[in-house]
Motif scaffolding. Structure first.
Motif, PDB file in Angstrom:
ATOM      1  N   VAL A   1      35.834  35.280  38.138  1.00  0.00           N
ATOM      2  CA  VAL A   1      36.857  36.325  37.936  1.00  0.00           C
ATOM      3  C   VAL A   1      36.814  36.926  36.553  1.00  0.00           C
ATOM      4  O   VAL A   1      36.135  36.548  35.695  1.00  0.00           O
ATOM      5  CB  VAL A   1      38.285  35.809  38.209  1.00  0.00           C
ATOM      6  CG1 VAL A   1      38.509  35.665  39.686  1.00  0.00           C
ATOM      7  CG2 VAL A   1      38.587  34.548  37.492  1.00  0.00           C
TER       8      VAL A   1
ATOM      9  N   THR B   1      33.628  40.196  50.156  1.00  0.00           N
ATOM     10  CA  THR B   1      33.955  38.779  50.253  1.00  0.00           C
ATOM     11  C   THR B   1      32.733  37.944  49.910  1.00  0.00           C
ATOM     12  O   THR B   1      31.650  38.174  50.439  1.00  0.00           O
ATOM     13  CB  THR B   1      34.447  38.417  51.673  1.00  0.00           C
ATOM     14  OG1 THR B   1      35.537  39.261  52.008  1.00  0.00           O
ATOM     15  CG2 THR B   1      34.887  36.965  51.737  1.00  0.00           C
TER      16      THR B   1
ATOM     17  N   ILE C   1      36.168  34.347  48.319  1.00  0.00           N
ATOM     18  CA  ILE C   1      36.671  35.128  47.190  1.00  0.00           C
ATOM     19  C   ILE C   1      36.639  36.592  47.604  1.00  0.00           C
ATOM     20  O   ILE C   1      35.578  37.161  47.834  1.00  0.00           O
ATOM     21  CB  ILE C   1      35.831  34.872  45.928  1.00  0.00           C
ATOM     22  CG1 ILE C   1      35.845  33.372  45.624  1.00  0.00           C
ATOM     23  CG2 ILE C   1      36.336  35.695  44.760  1.00  0.00           C
ATOM     24  CD1 ILE C   1      34.776  32.928  44.676  1.00  0.00           C
TER      25      ILE C   1
ATOM     26  N   THR D   1      36.709  45.763  51.495  1.00  0.00           N
ATOM     27  CA  THR D   1      36.711  44.610  50.600  1.00  0.00           C
ATOM     28  C   THR D   1      35.313  44.028  50.509  1.00  0.00           C
ATOM     29  O   THR D   1      34.456  44.293  51.350  1.00  0.00           O
ATOM     30  CB  THR D   1      37.670  43.510  51.086  1.00  0.00           C
ATOM     31  OG1 THR D   1      37.213  43.017  52.341  1.00  0.00           O
ATOM     32  CG2 THR D   1      39.091  44.022  51.199  1.00  0.00           C
TER      33      THR D   1
ATOM     34  N   LYS E   1      42.346  41.695  40.119  1.00  0.00           N
ATOM     35  CA  LYS E   1      42.381  40.271  40.452  1.00  0.00           C
ATOM     36  C   LYS E   1      41.773  40.071  41.833  1.00  0.00           C
ATOM     37  O   LYS E   1      41.608  41.022  42.593  1.00  0.00           O
ATOM     38  CB  LYS E   1      43.813  39.742  40.420  1.00  0.00           C
ATOM     39  CG  LYS E   1      44.427  39.798  39.044  1.00  0.00           C
ATOM     40  CD  LYS E   1      45.802  39.166  39.032  1.00  0.00           C
ATOM     41  CE  LYS E   1      46.381  39.199  37.616  1.00  0.00           C
ATOM     42  NZ  LYS E   1      47.581  38.358  37.529  1.00  0.00           N
ATOM     43  N   GLN E   2      41.444  38.826  42.148  1.00  0.00           N
ATOM     44  CA  GLN E   2      40.819  38.516  43.419  1.00  0.00           C
ATOM     45  C   GLN E   2      41.659  37.522  44.201  1.00  0.00           C
ATOM     46  O   GLN E   2      42.362  36.699  43.610  1.00  0.00           O
ATOM     47  CB  GLN E   2      39.420  37.958  43.176  1.00  0.00           C
ATOM     48  CG  GLN E   2      38.545  38.966  42.469  1.00  0.00           C
ATOM     49  CD  GLN E   2      37.213  38.399  42.049  1.00  0.00           C
ATOM     50  OE1 GLN E   2      36.864  37.282  42.362  1.00  0.00           O
ATOM     51  NE2 GLN E   2      36.455  39.187  41.318  1.00  0.00           N
TER      52      GLN E   2
ATOM     53  N   SER F   1      37.491  40.540  47.020  1.00  0.00           N
ATOM     54  CA  SER F   1      37.715  41.562  45.996  1.00  0.00           C
ATOM     55  C   SER F   1      38.096  42.877  46.665  1.00  0.00           C
ATOM     56  O   SER F   1      37.489  43.279  47.653  1.00  0.00           O
ATOM     57  CB  SER F   1      36.443  41.786  45.176  1.00  0.00           C
ATOM     58  OG  SER F   1      36.026  40.598  44.566  1.00  0.00           O
ATOM     59  N   SER F   2      39.107  43.516  46.103  1.00  0.00           N
ATOM     60  CA  SER F   2      39.514  44.845  46.560  1.00  0.00           C
ATOM     61  C   SER F   2      40.195  45.546  45.392  1.00  0.00           C
ATOM     62  O   SER F   2      40.390  44.957  44.339  1.00  0.00           O
ATOM     63  CB  SER F   2      40.463  44.751  47.761  1.00  0.00           C
ATOM     64  OG  SER F   2      41.741  44.357  47.343  1.00  0.00           O
TER      65      SER F   2
END
Length: 84
Positions: free
Chosen positions: A84, A12, A28, A10, A37-38, A30-31
């Motif tokens: 986003v 971050t 926040i 991920t 979406k986050q 993200s993957s």
């Protein structure tokens, strides 16, 4: 019994900003797991939501997820539009 047990890399981002009425300290995450979406974690309130641009357009989504009033949610939403 596990439904799934995955390990995923991920990214971050930690962001802190002061709105008109409150401070936001966000992580926040993200993957690839959430279809673009986050995960947005508000570390001040210990609340999080999976947020995409479509969720920002959903009336009441940010207010409900983070238990914010309309003004506070508007400040957070404005910031999240950039992220986003």
């Amino acid at each position: 019994m596990f439904l799934y047990d995955d390990i995923e890399e991920t990214k971050t981002r930690f962001v802190s900003f002061m709105g008109e009425s409150q401070r936001f300290d966000l992580a926040i995450i993200s993957s690839g797991r959430h279809y673009g979406k986050q995960i947005v974690l508000d570390m001040q309130s210990n609340r999080f939501a999976i947020v995409g641009s479509d969720d920002l357009e959903e009336p009441g989504y940010i207010e409900h997820a983070y238990r914010l009033n309309e003004e506070e949610a508007s400040e957070l939403r404005s910031f999240l539009y950039e992220v986003v």
